[in-house]
Motif scaffolding. Structure first.
Motif, short mmCIF file in Angstrom:
data_model
loop_
_atom_site.label_atom_id
_atom_site.label_comp_id
_atom_site.label_asym_id
_atom_site.label_seq_id
_atom_site.Cartn_x
_atom_site.Cartn_y
_atom_site.Cartn_z
N GLU A 93 22.96 9.28 -24.80
CA GLU A 93 22.42 9.90 -23.35
C GLU A 93 23.30 10.72 -22.56
O GLU A 93 22.93 11.64 -22.02
N ASN A 129 23.97 14.21 -24.00
CA ASN A 129 22.73 14.95 -23.85
C ASN A 129 22.75 15.54 -22.44
O ASN A 129 22.56 16.68 -22.26
N THR A 130 23.01 14.71 -21.52
CA THR A 130 23.05 14.97 -19.96
C THR A 130 24.11 16.02 -19.78
O THR A 130 23.64 17.00 -19.10
N LEU A 161 14.37 16.24 -17.18
CA LEU A 161 14.35 15.90 -18.61
C LEU A 161 13.16 14.84 -18.55
O LEU A 161 13.45 13.83 -17.76
N VAL A 175 12.24 11.25 -22.66
CA VAL A 175 13.55 11.13 -23.50
C VAL A 175 13.45 9.98 -24.40
O VAL A 175 13.19 8.88 -24.04
N VAL A 190 18.03 12.95 -30.20
CA VAL A 190 17.37 12.71 -28.95
C VAL A 190 15.96 13.99 -28.93
O VAL A 190 16.11 15.26 -29.14
N CYS A 217 13.05 15.53 -26.25
CA CYS A 217 12.75 15.18 -24.74
C CYS A 217 11.87 16.44 -24.47
O CYS A 217 11.97 17.47 -25.11
N GLU A 240 11.91 19.39 -21.70
CA GLU A 240 12.67 20.29 -20.49
C GLU A 240 11.84 20.80 -19.56
O GLU A 240 10.85 21.58 -19.95
#
Length: 158
Positions: free
Chosen positions: A13, A16-17, A74, A77, A88, A90, A92
């Motif tokens: 996570e 990804n962030t 996001l 997720v 991942v 999500c 956007e």
């Protein structure tokens, strides 16, 4: 769920962030550090598949150089970790803007939706790095008070 699995999910996570933060801040150095060295690929919405580190990073450099403002929110997720690979998915929710107006006020803002899949691999040092990113635009129906009967060519935007 074991403590190790939870730690991996949190680490993915965070990676990804960091990917989205690097793009928002137009930080090519940070972005370079987030990607694997070999076998990477990216599909930006409306683009063909780009493979190899040079092509992938060049594409982000072009996007960042030609985008005055971008912010990602996001949602939806989902993270799955399987050994040294993580997936991942999500949505956007993207807010982007053009150049500032002549009077110095903010330029026009445009919103859009992209569904994305980011694949991460754990490198030799234990860091999660991006292996592949694929983004697809979401077609959104525009609200139109005059047309209640369905969609036509003017009702769908990217």
């Amino acid at each position: 769920m074991s403590r190790g699995a939870r730690t991996d999910i949190e680490a993915v996570e965070a990676a990804n962030t960091a990917l989205y933060d690097a793009v928002e801040h137009a930080d090519l150095d940070a972005l370079q550090d987030l990607w694997m060295n070999d076998g990477i690929s990216v599909v930006h919405p409306g683009w063909p598949v780009l493979t190899g580190r040079d092509e992938v990073l060049r594409s982000y450099a072009l996007i960042m150089a030609n985008t005055d403002y971008v912010q990602f929110f996001l949602t939806d997720v989902e993270v799955a970790v399987h050994g040294d690979t993580a997936l991942v998915s999500c949505t956007e929710n993207i807010l982007s803007g053009g150049p500032a107006e002549d009077d110095g006020s903010a330029g026009p803002l445009v919103g859009g939706l992209v569904v994305a899949t980011n694949v991460f691999r754990r490198d030799e040092g234990g860091r999660w790095k991006v292996w592949s990113h694929h983004g697809s635009p979401v077609l959104v129906e525009r609200e139109d008070d005059e047309d209640e009967g369905g969609l036509d060519d003017g009702d769908v935007t990217l």
